[in-house]
Design an enzyme around this catalytic site. Sequence first.
Site, mmCIF file in Angstrom:
data_model
loop_
_atom_site.group_PDB
_atom_site.id
_atom_site.type_symbol
_atom_site.label_atom_id
_atom_site.label_comp_id
_atom_site.label_asym_id
_atom_site.label_seq_id
_atom_site.Cartn_x
_atom_site.Cartn_y
_atom_site.Cartn_z
ATOM 1 N N HIS A 114 0.818 -1.220 0.000
ATOM 2 C CA HIS A 114 0.000 0.000 0.000
ATOM 3 C C HIS A 114 0.848 1.264 0.000
ATOM 4 C CE1 HIS A 114 0.284 0.188 4.510
ATOM 5 N NE2 HIS A 114 0.170 1.468 4.267
ATOM 6 N N ASP A 163 -0.379 -7.440 1.844
ATOM 7 C CA ASP A 163 0.235 -6.107 1.799
ATOM 8 C C ASP A 163 1.761 -6.215 1.845
ATOM 9 O OD1 ASP A 163 0.441 -3.386 1.783
ATOM 10 O OD2 ASP A 163 -0.286 -3.093 3.836
ATOM 11 N N SER A 261 4.271 2.466 8.142
ATOM 12 C CA SER A 261 3.935 1.383 7.220
ATOM 13 C C SER A 261 5.135 0.941 6.412
ATOM 14 C CB SER A 261 2.866 1.846 6.234
ATOM 15 O OG SER A 261 1.613 1.630 6.806
HETATM 16 N N1 ARG Z 1 -1.095 2.113 7.325
HETATM 17 C C1 ARG Z 1 -0.209 2.895 8.140
HETATM 18 C C2 ARG Z 1 0.843 3.592 7.272
HETATM 19 O O1 ARG Z 1 0.637 3.726 6.086
HETATM 20 C C3 ARG Z 1 0.349 2.124 9.274
HETATM 21 C C4 ARG Z 1 -0.702 1.900 10.260
HETATM 22 C C5 ARG Z 1 -0.249 1.126 11.402
HETATM 23 N N2 ARG Z 1 -1.259 1.239 12.379
HETATM 24 C C6 ARG Z 1 -1.222 0.692 13.569
HETATM 25 N N3 ARG Z 1 -2.180 0.922 14.395
HETATM 26 N N4 ARG Z 1 -0.226 -0.081 13.906
HETATM 27 O O2 ARG Z 1 1.797 4.150 7.736
#
Ligand code: ARG
Length: 403
Positions: A114, A163, A261
């Site tokens: 992503h 992912d 992420s």
């Molecule tokens: N999707 C997020 C990003 O793009 C990371 C999210 C992680 N969330 C969590 N509660 N650990 O950086």
Amino acid sequence: MGFPTDLTYDSIVSRITPRVGLGPLVTAGAMATAVLGLVATALPAAAEPTPPSGGAAGAAGRVTGQVIGGGYANRSSTPFFVQLDLGLNLSGTDLIGSCGATMITPYWAVTAAHCLKPTSDSRLSLAQSSAWVNPIRAGVGRRYGIAAVAIHPKWEPASSANDIALVRLKSQSPVPGALPLLTDGSRPARGERLEVYGLGRTVADDELSFSDRLMGAVVTDLSGPSQLARCGSYSTAEYRPSQSLCAGVPVGGIDSCQGDSGGPLVARIAGRPTLVGIVSGGNGCALANYPGIYTRVSRYAGWVKARLSPAKVDVTLGCATGCRVSTSRPVVVRVHNSGWADGSWAVDADPGILTVAPAARGTIAGWQTRKVVLQPTGARKGWTTVKLRGSGGGTKVVRILVN
Ligand code: ARG
């Protein structure tokens, strides 16, 4: 993949940070606890900059009983951490266009699929700094161009399934410390101590709280090895144990967050740091009963390995060129694949003179060796030509005297 330039900060957040489910909003109280708990303090306290607001003390103070110290990640023990610059050039929001990544060979980094969605391959670069500072914000360290990107073919943007993605650098990273990945399909035990690293938000709902220095948090596996395990309050659609790991602390307060992420979730296996997960998603950050969801690396080890190095299959004769074989003295051919990907091989011989047993061609998995035997049929004698072919290893033509 184009990227519209008129997106606002928030829509970019939602584009590059799929959230799982619609949980409660992060409250001011939760904000203070959303700071990443920190692993090790490598610098003397006096040399440390002030941690971001609501820093480690906040997290450690609220989450009692956790083995969390106050301080930044020890950069010398995390050389595998790199930062992916998505090249989005968003004014004032310099770090939202970045993700964590992990070097797994001197050429390849693994990240979240992503992360690569809102950008195009040509804008991407990878930043690596041995210092503690954020290499993107500070412009220090080394920059690597990206030669190739592989996004998992079954990645689902909507559900964030599968992912995982790989990026190949244009030039080799000289920094030692590529992290081995868990390849045996196993999962951490429930309660196992894990570490997560990142330069993302230190306060859950503060988009400007990205860290200037690499942060690390100690979290625990909250799901365990069962395929039926649940993760906090996530639904079975939100947390799929076959492809994800669940890590955090049950009461919240310690977690990865937006901007983290793609970064590593690390286990110490027999004392050796091993990549077990990739920061992927979560409902908010550091909320009670909503731990972080990580891509389960071991599930994708086969896919990763198949891309790390192409097959190199060498087919070699067990005797020198011009060797003699007879019915009582067959010759062995060794087939060896010194790459990760599956390869193919073939031994072409005149069937009137030589048989190839048990097979004259086939596929061979990475790092495997097999042997086939060239056996004279006895029908004809004299010089014959044998062609040895292996994918990535070229073709050799050898002359053999059959008598
Ligand atoms: N999707 C997020 C990003 O793009 C990371 C999210 C992680 N969330 C969590 N509660 N650990 O950086």
